[in-house]
Design a protein around this motif. Structure first.
Motif, PDB file in Angstrom:
ATOM      1  N   ILE A  75       0.835  -1.209   0.000  1.00  0.00           N
ATOM      2  CA  ILE A  75       0.000   0.000   0.000  1.00  0.00           C
ATOM      3  C   ILE A  75       0.865   1.252   0.000  1.00  0.00           C
ATOM      4  N   GLN A  76       1.896   1.282   0.815  1.00  0.00           N
ATOM      5  CA  GLN A  76       2.764   2.458   0.886  1.00  0.00           C
ATOM      6  C   GLN A  76       3.526   2.683  -0.418  1.00  0.00           C
ATOM      7  N   ASP A  77       3.961   1.589  -1.056  1.00  0.00           N
ATOM      8  CA  ASP A  77       4.755   1.735  -2.278  1.00  0.00           C
ATOM      9  C   ASP A  77       3.911   2.089  -3.495  1.00  0.00           C
ATOM     10  N   SER A  78       2.630   1.718  -3.484  1.00  0.00           N
ATOM     11  CA  SER A  78       1.792   1.931  -4.668  1.00  0.00           C
ATOM     12  C   SER A  78       0.974   3.213  -4.601  1.00  0.00           C
ATOM     13  N   THR A  79       1.089   3.986  -3.546  1.00  0.00           N
ATOM     14  CA  THR A  79       0.360   5.250  -3.430  1.00  0.00           C
ATOM     15  C   THR A  79       1.332   6.414  -3.505  1.00  0.00           C
ATOM     16  N   SER A  80       0.810   7.570  -3.854  1.00  0.00           N
ATOM     17  CA  SER A  80       1.655   8.753  -4.042  1.00  0.00           C
ATOM     18  C   SER A  80       1.713   9.645  -2.818  1.00  0.00           C
ATOM     19  N   ALA A  81       1.082   9.248  -1.723  1.00  0.00           N
ATOM     20  CA  ALA A  81       1.024  10.094  -0.542  1.00  0.00           C
ATOM     21  C   ALA A  81       2.224   9.859   0.368  1.00  0.00           C
ATOM     22  N   MET A  82       2.324  10.674   1.407  1.00  0.00           N
ATOM     23  CA  MET A  82       3.368  10.530   2.420  1.00  0.00           C
ATOM     24  C   MET A  82       2.792   9.768   3.610  1.00  0.00           C
ATOM     25  N   TRP A  83       3.671   8.983   4.264  1.00  0.00           N
ATOM     26  CA  TRP A  83       3.263   8.155   5.388  1.00  0.00           C
ATOM     27  C   TRP A  83       4.177   8.425   6.580  1.00  0.00           C
ATOM     28  N   GLU A  84       3.564   8.432   7.762  1.00  0.00           N
ATOM     29  CA  GLU A  84       4.352   8.646   8.970  1.00  0.00           C
ATOM     30  C   GLU A  84       5.409   7.566   9.153  1.00  0.00           C
ATOM     31  N   GLN A  85       5.053   6.316   8.870  1.00  0.00           N
ATOM     32  CA  GLN A  85       5.987   5.206   9.066  1.00  0.00           C
ATOM     33  C   GLN A  85       7.180   5.282   8.124  1.00  0.00           C
ATOM     34  N   VAL A  86       7.031   5.994   6.986  1.00  0.00           N
ATOM     35  CA  VAL A  86       8.104   6.050   5.989  1.00  0.00           C
ATOM     36  C   VAL A  86       8.730   7.426   5.918  1.00  0.00           C
ATOM     37  N   ASP A  87       7.892   8.470   5.844  1.00  0.00           N
ATOM     38  CA  ASP A  87       8.390   9.825   5.631  1.00  0.00           C
ATOM     39  C   ASP A  87       8.447  10.662   6.903  1.00  0.00           C
ATOM     40  N   GLY A  88       7.925  10.141   7.992  1.00  0.00           N
ATOM     41  CA  GLY A  88       7.913  10.916   9.232  1.00  0.00           C
ATOM     42  C   GLY A  88       6.735  11.849   9.352  1.00  0.00           C
ATOM     43  N   GLU A  89       5.952  11.999   8.287  1.00  0.00           N
ATOM     44  CA  GLU A  89       4.757  12.828   8.311  1.00  0.00           C
ATOM     45  C   GLU A  89       3.788  12.315   7.249  1.00  0.00           C
ATOM     46  N   GLY A  90       2.557  12.757   7.380  1.00  0.00           N
ATOM     47  CA  GLY A  90       1.541  12.323   6.429  1.00  0.00           C
ATOM     48  C   GLY A  90       0.532  11.407   7.075  1.00  0.00           C
ATOM     49  N   GLY A  91       0.005  10.473   6.291  1.00  0.00           N
ATOM     50  CA  GLY A  91      -1.014   9.569   6.785  1.00  0.00           C
ATOM     51  C   GLY A  91      -0.438   8.460   7.643  1.00  0.00           C
ATOM     52  N   ARG A  96      -8.237   1.631  -2.488  1.00  0.00           N
ATOM     53  CA  ARG A  96      -9.354   0.788  -2.894  1.00  0.00           C
ATOM     54  C   ARG A  96      -9.058   0.095  -4.224  1.00  0.00           C
ATOM     55  N   ALA A  97      -8.452   0.832  -5.156  1.00  0.00           N
ATOM     56  CA  ALA A  97      -8.119   0.218  -6.439  1.00  0.00           C
ATOM     57  C   ALA A  97      -7.089  -0.892  -6.270  1.00  0.00           C
ATOM     58  N   LEU A  98      -6.108  -0.690  -5.398  1.00  0.00           N
ATOM     59  CA  LEU A  98      -5.088  -1.715  -5.171  1.00  0.00           C
ATOM     60  C   LEU A  98      -5.695  -2.956  -4.536  1.00  0.00           C
ATOM     61  N   LEU A  99      -6.532  -2.798  -3.521  1.00  0.00           N
ATOM     62  CA  LEU A  99      -7.142  -3.952  -2.871  1.00  0.00           C
ATOM     63  C   LEU A  99      -8.039  -4.720  -3.834  1.00  0.00           C
ATOM     64  N   THR A 100      -8.747  -3.995  -4.699  1.00  0.00           N
ATOM     65  CA  THR A 100      -9.580  -4.665  -5.702  1.00  0.00           C
ATOM     66  C   THR A 100      -8.727  -5.483  -6.658  1.00  0.00           C
ATOM     67  N   ALA A 101      -7.581  -4.930  -7.079  1.00  0.00           N
ATOM     68  CA  ALA A 101      -6.693  -5.654  -7.983  1.00  0.00           C
ATOM     69  C   ALA A 101      -6.090  -6.879  -7.307  1.00  0.00           C
ATOM     70  N   LEU A 102      -5.744  -6.772  -6.027  1.00  0.00           N
ATOM     71  CA  LEU A 102      -5.183  -7.917  -5.311  1.00  0.00           C
ATOM     72  C   LEU A 102      -6.216  -9.032  -5.170  1.00  0.00           C
ATOM     73  N   ARG A 103      -7.453  -8.672  -4.897  1.00  0.00           N
ATOM     74  CA  ARG A 103      -8.493  -9.701  -4.777  1.00  0.00           C
ATOM     75  C   ARG A 103      -8.778 -10.343  -6.133  1.00  0.00           C
ATOM     76  N   ARG A 104      -8.725  -9.566  -7.199  1.00  0.00           N
ATOM     77  CA  ARG A 104      -8.937 -10.135  -8.526  1.00  0.00           C
ATOM     78  C   ARG A 104      -7.808 -11.101  -8.867  1.00  0.00           C
ATOM     79  N   ALA A 105      -6.575 -10.735  -8.514  1.00  0.00           N
ATOM     80  CA  ALA A 105      -5.448 -11.630  -8.768  1.00  0.00           C
ATOM     81  C   ALA A 105      -5.570 -12.914  -7.955  1.00  0.00           C
ATOM     82  N   ALA A 106      -6.067 -12.803  -6.723  1.00  0.00           N
ATOM     83  CA  ALA A 106      -6.239 -13.997  -5.893  1.00  0.00           C
ATOM     84  C   ALA A 106      -7.287 -14.927  -6.479  1.00  0.00           C
ATOM     85  N   ARG A 107      -8.359 -14.376  -7.049  1.00  0.00           N
ATOM     86  CA  ARG A 107      -9.387 -15.215  -7.663  1.00  0.00           C
ATOM     87  C   ARG A 107      -8.855 -15.926  -8.901  1.00  0.00           C
TER      88      ARG A 107
END
Length: 264
Positions: free
Chosen positions: A155-171, A195-206
């Motif tokens: 999720i962190q690698d496939s999104t364009s946002a900043m994350w607290e766990q990675v960037d120290g700030e953001g979501g 949501r798009a990533l989770l949908t793609a992962l579930r489609r790949a699992a099926r």
């Protein structure tokens, strides 16, 4: 007014726009009865054509045509040095509303996000700071404890946002194994990517859910061990003369003379 604004929603009236949403089976929870949600409105397909139309006028047209409230953060635009009356041009046919909005707003370094039933148009930096919390059930994607970290990293690698766990700030993202859920606090654009990533992962699992045929393990008794044969001592196969073929089975050429008949 010399500028022209065309936006024919699939050549339908506004009342039929709601019908298009219903045929698309888009979620309308959280809105008034019979009124599509902002997420559903973004899926409405349209033919858009505007030529040097002021931005605020074009957004007003979208609001009236689709019956969705649009809030243009004029003060935020002014602070960023962006004029809300900047002319915009667009020529797209049969595309969803979110595609048209993205093309127009990106050219002005702007973005949009549904919020409390309205569309907010502001600068990218301002909308990235508008965070909301959502709970995502992901029990089917994390069969083992070690899969939680893999999913969160994806999720962190496939999104364009900043994350607290990675960037120290953001979501922020917190796993809750007891309920098989991920609690994620991010901006609307990132939630859409998740949501798009989770949908793609579930489609790949099926697609990979194909029953496998269990293989029977072989033991030493399943193989026949042959004695070694020295070179030149191998038995040669006995050649036999082929059996004669009856005359009536031999194919006859078309130009052969039949017995008992002469030439004409």
């Amino acid at each position: 007014m010399t500028s022209r604004v065309w936006g024919v929603l699939a050549i339908l009236a506004v009342g039929n726009c709601v019908g298009s949403v219903g045929r698309a089976e888009v979620e309308t929870a959280g809105t008034a009865a019979g009124t599509p949600s902002p997420e559903a409105v973004l899926l409405l397909r349209a033919d858009w054509d505007c030529d040097q139309t002021p931005l605020d006028e074009w957004l007003r047209f979208v609001s009236q045509r689709c019956r969705i409230p649009v809030f243009l953060a004029v003060e935020k635009l002014r602070d960023a040095g962006i004029d809300s009356t900047t002319p915009v041009s667009l020529e797209l046919g049969d595309v969803p509303l979110h595609v048209a909005l993205t093309h127009v707003l990106e050219s002005q370094d702007l973005d949009f996000a549904p919020e409390e039933g309205i569309f907010v148009v502001s600068t990218r930096e301002e909308l990235e700071l508008r965070l909301s919390t959502r709970v995502y059930p992901v029990q089917d994607l994390v069969p083992g404890e070690e899969d939680w970290s893999s999913l969160m990293m994806a999720i962190q690698d496939s999104t364009s946002a900043m994350w607290e766990q990675v960037d120290g700030e953001g979501g922020a993202m917190t796993p809750v194994p007891a309920t098989g859920s991920l609690v994620i606090r991010q901006n609307w654009k990132t939630h859409r990517q998740i949501r798009a990533l989770l949908t793609a992962l579930r489609r790949a699992a099926r697609l990979q859910d194909v029953p496998s045929i269990p293989a029977t393990p072989l033991g030493a008794d399943d193989f026949e061990i042959l004695p070694p044969v020295a070179l030149g001592q191998a038995e040669k196969p006995e050649l036999t003369k082929p059996a004669p073929v009856p005359a009536w089975r031999v194919p006859r050429r078309y130009d052969e003379q039949r017995p008992g008949r002469g030439k004409r």
